[in-house]
Scaffold this motif. Structure first.
Motif, PDB file in Angstrom:
ATOM      1  N   THR A 151      -1.115 -33.082-123.828  1.00 34.98           N
ATOM      2  CA  THR A 151       0.241 -32.543-123.879  1.00 34.98           C
ATOM      3  C   THR A 151       0.422 -31.711-125.142  1.00 34.98           C
ATOM      4  OG1 THR A 151       1.094 -34.403-122.610  1.00 34.98           O
ATOM      5  CG2 THR A 151       2.687 -33.139-123.870  1.00 34.98           C
ATOM      6  N   LEU A 152      -0.077 -32.200-126.252  1.00 42.49           N
ATOM      7  CA  LEU A 152       0.011 -31.437-127.496  1.00 42.49           C
ATOM      8  C   LEU A 152      -0.815 -30.161-127.401  1.00 42.49           C
ATOM      9  CD1 LEU A 152       1.174 -31.369-130.342  1.00 42.49           C
ATOM     10  CD2 LEU A 152      -0.858 -32.580-131.119  1.00 42.49           C
ATOM     11  N   LEU A 153      -1.971 -30.235-126.767  1.00 42.55           N
ATOM     12  CA  LEU A 153      -2.794 -29.041-126.575  1.00 42.55           C
ATOM     13  C   LEU A 153      -2.051 -28.013-125.735  1.00 42.55           C
ATOM     14  CD1 LEU A 153      -5.531 -27.626-127.007  1.00 42.55           C
ATOM     15  CD2 LEU A 153      -6.295 -28.706-124.887  1.00 42.55           C
ATOM     16  N   LEU A 154      -1.363 -28.471-124.714  1.00 44.57           N
ATOM     17  CA  LEU A 154      -0.591 -27.572-123.866  1.00 44.57           C
ATOM     18  C   LEU A 154       0.527 -26.901-124.667  1.00 44.57           C
ATOM     19  CD1 LEU A 154      -0.525 -26.622-120.959  1.00 44.57           C
ATOM     20  CD2 LEU A 154       0.930 -28.550-120.422  1.00 44.57           C
ATOM     21  N   ILE A 155       1.185 -27.657-125.517  1.00 41.96           N
ATOM     22  CA  ILE A 155       2.230 -27.086-126.372  1.00 41.96           C
ATOM     23  C   ILE A 155       1.628 -26.044-127.316  1.00 41.96           C
ATOM     24  CG2 ILE A 155       3.872 -27.585-128.223  1.00 41.96           C
ATOM     25  CD1 ILE A 155       4.266 -30.344-126.828  1.00 41.96           C
ATOM     26  N   TYR A 156       0.501 -26.368-127.917  1.00 41.71           N
ATOM     27  CA  TYR A 156      -0.164 -25.412-128.815  1.00 41.71           C
ATOM     28  C   TYR A 156      -0.507 -24.117-128.061  1.00 41.71           C
ATOM     29  CZ  TYR A 156      -3.980 -22.914-130.914  1.00 41.71           C
ATOM     30  OH  TYR A 156      -4.774 -21.899-131.379  1.00 41.71           O
ATOM     31  N   MET A 157      -1.106 -24.272-126.886  1.00 38.40           N
ATOM     32  CA  MET A 157      -1.550 -23.075-126.162  1.00 38.40           C
ATOM     33  C   MET A 157      -0.392 -22.188-125.716  1.00 38.40           C
ATOM     34  SD  MET A 157      -4.882 -24.232-123.947  1.00 38.40           S
ATOM     35  CE  MET A 157      -4.116 -25.623-123.129  1.00 38.40           C
TER      36      MET A 157
END
Length: 120
Positions: free
Chosen positions: A25-31
């Motif tokens: 989820t954090l990776l998705l926010i970053y991307m």
């Protein structure tokens, strides 16, 4: 130097994924927010990221007794069915609507966490 921020994002999300607490989820926010990728592309990358992350974390969790396959079976079966339906739906949605749905989901989780009472 352009690889430093993505590398740090990968390290942080890898640690969270290893803990089993939402690194994807954090990776998705970053991307989407920082790397400016479209929501649909970021979700596809996130799904690909999840596979090796889960495969490397699972043996350690199993070794420490944190897996109960019989208890997880109903959630896994329901999750597989929901994943199939949701991925079919997500690939047909407009990217902006998908992004807004994800934002509403994140807001809902954030509000829940802020208002949640700690059990005694």
């Amino acid at each position: 130097m352009s690889f430093v921020i993505p590398l740090l994002a990968g390290l942080v999300t890898g640690v969270l994924s290893g803990f089993g607490v939402g690194g994807g989820t954090l990776l998705l926010i970053y991307m989407t927010a920082f790397a400016a990728l479209p929501q649909d592309l970021a979700q596809g990358i996130n799904l690909l990221y999840f596979l090796p992350a889960a495969l490397t974390a699972l043996p350690h969790h199993r070794k420490n007794g944190y897996l109960r396959p019989h208890a997880a079976k109903p959630a896994i079966l329901a999750g597989l069915a929901a994943t199939a339906a949701a991925s079919w739906l997500a690939t047909g949605l407009d990217v902006e609507l998908l992004r807004k749905c994800f934002g509403v989901f994140l807001l809902g989780v954030g509000v829940h966490e802020l208002l949640r009472k700690n059990p005694k």
